[in-house]
Design an enzyme around this catalytic site. Sequence first.
Site, PDB file in Angstrom:
ATOM      1  N   ASP A   1       0.948  -1.220  -0.118  1.00 30.30           N
ATOM      2  CA  ASP A   1      -0.093   0.413  -0.040  1.00 30.30           C
ATOM      3  C   ASP A   1       1.152   1.705  -0.084  1.00 30.30           C
ATOM      4  O   ASP A   1       0.501   2.127  -0.562  1.00 30.30           O
ATOM      5  CB  ASP A   1      -0.368   0.238   1.151  1.00 30.30           C
TER       6      ASP A   1
ATOM      7  N   LYS B   1       0.248   2.742  10.384  1.00 24.34           N
ATOM      8  CA  LYS B   1      -0.473   3.541  10.911  1.00 24.34           C
ATOM      9  C   LYS B   1      -0.300   3.245  12.245  1.00 24.34           C
ATOM     10  O   LYS B   1      -0.113   2.246  13.061  1.00 24.34           O
ATOM     11  CB  LYS B   1      -1.392   2.789  10.070  1.00 24.34           C
TER      12      LYS B   1
ATOM     13  N   HIS C   1       4.566   4.958  -2.909  1.00 22.35           N
ATOM     14  CA  HIS C   1       4.850   5.966  -2.419  1.00 22.35           C
ATOM     15  C   HIS C   1       6.490   6.322  -1.968  1.00 22.35           C
ATOM     16  O   HIS C   1       7.166   6.985  -2.176  1.00 22.35           O
ATOM     17  CB  HIS C   1       4.318   6.516  -1.018  1.00 22.35           C
TER      18      HIS C   1
END
Length: 484
Positions: A235, A331, A240
């Site tokens: 992800d 996270k 990124h």
Amino acid sequence: MVSRVIPVDPFDLVVFGGTGDLARRKILPGLFRRFCAGQMPAEAQIIAAARSEMDAEGYRKMVRDAINEFDGQRPDECPELENFLSRLNYVQVDAQGDGGWQELKEMLRKDTVKAFYFSVAPSLFGDIAERLKNKGLAKRDARIVVEKPFGRDLASAQALNKSLAAYFNEDQIYRIDHYLGKETVQNLMAVRFGNMLFEPLWNSQYIDHIQITVAETVGVGGRGGYYDKSGAMRDMVQNHLMQLLCLIAMEPPSRFEPGAVRDEKLKVIRALEPVEPHHIARGQYDAGAGEAGYREHAEDPRSRTESFIALKCHISNWRWAGTPIYLRTGKRLKARTSEIAVVFKETPHSIFDEDAGRHRNILTIRLQPNEGMELGVTIKEPGPGGMRLVDVPLDMSFSDALGPDADEVPDAYERLIMDVIRGNQTLFMRGDEVEAAWAWTDPIIQGWETRNEVPKLYDPMSSGPEDALMLMHRDGRKWREIKA
Ligand code: NAD
């Protein structure tokens, strides 16, 4: 400082999935801001194409509500809302059938730039590309914009590339990674290649290591089921963080233009060495701080998907041999922050006595919050008391440097959509880049699966699992503190 807004040519932008979450939160509010800034011309037309039964009036109401909810501006700051809404149209289209395509074709105007934004699930990319081409909606100068995730491994990325390449040329395909649209990311290139100061030092002789951190405070929440099929590596790292790594490590391109920049980024990815298993730390956030843990969010008590990852990478080329690049993302960490820190080596010899301490320069590029750059330099501590050294920041935050114009800096999505209309692919990923990134990522993920590795638990609102700290400690280094 005066910001210059150069309007783009009139365009027809079709947003497939125009009623979806991404369109309502990012794409339409972003277009509205460009309209208010005078960059999107009044002759432009935006057509939402989605599955719901709706008319143009209904869609305008949906977008009015979305702008009120998600746009940072107060309504009185831009009195143009009704004008903007009048540029919107809606057509009900079935991406996998024939319904709606003829109506869509009739809405498109001759002789305007045409862009088709695929804000839908990747499983529909091929269907939409095929219909655009076969139903005569997309000519040679049309552009298509596709969203992440671009595949979940090399094979699926290759299949997606193939399904698009059957109908469009590579110079028509804009793969969005919104990190590349951030002002600081572009400033990174300006700083590296617009100054003499840094480039001579930008190598393993002078740089000890580089840290790239993207930390979030939120958990996966209601998206747990979806996220569990992906995890932090797929992800965040594959796209990124990899893009940030490329921009920080690439050789100077001969020109700031798409082919040259993307060639250099590709070389970095191809020079990445496979990552040793003991150079990786994976974690899952535990329950606490008033929220459930990762496995509850993922609705799988045996989930092995990581919500945190840290890894040490090596680029095998002359510039970087011997300088590791540490990547970290997760996270439920203690602050929401994204930064790149370039940590220089200590001076080879200190002329000061031991009390002065040892110091090193750190160039920090902050992506959020408070986009900007900071260079830590060592000076003498002011006042009497001998030669004591202290590190002070040379700080350039955009809001300070640009004053009121800082508000005019477009958000990443806005900038990238305007680049699509201009036909500038520099800040978009090329197909071979995406495939190379998966080719590096796949064996890492396969390794965990073969070894049945379970991520370590970490406390919510912490800096991640102990293993991540150890990854640095073993090398005699430490992570920068995660703070907003
Ligand atoms: P969503 O589920 O909220 O919206 C999907 C849209 O697709 C809806 O407008 C729906 O009408 C349309 N659609 C679905 N099936 C269709 C069909 N057969 N024919 C025509 N239209 C159809 O999804 P989203 O969150 O807006 O995400 C869209 C894409 O963007 C996905 O690829 C997602 O991975 C990606 N993305 C989303 C975000 C985000 O923040 N939401 C961030 C990054 C990437």
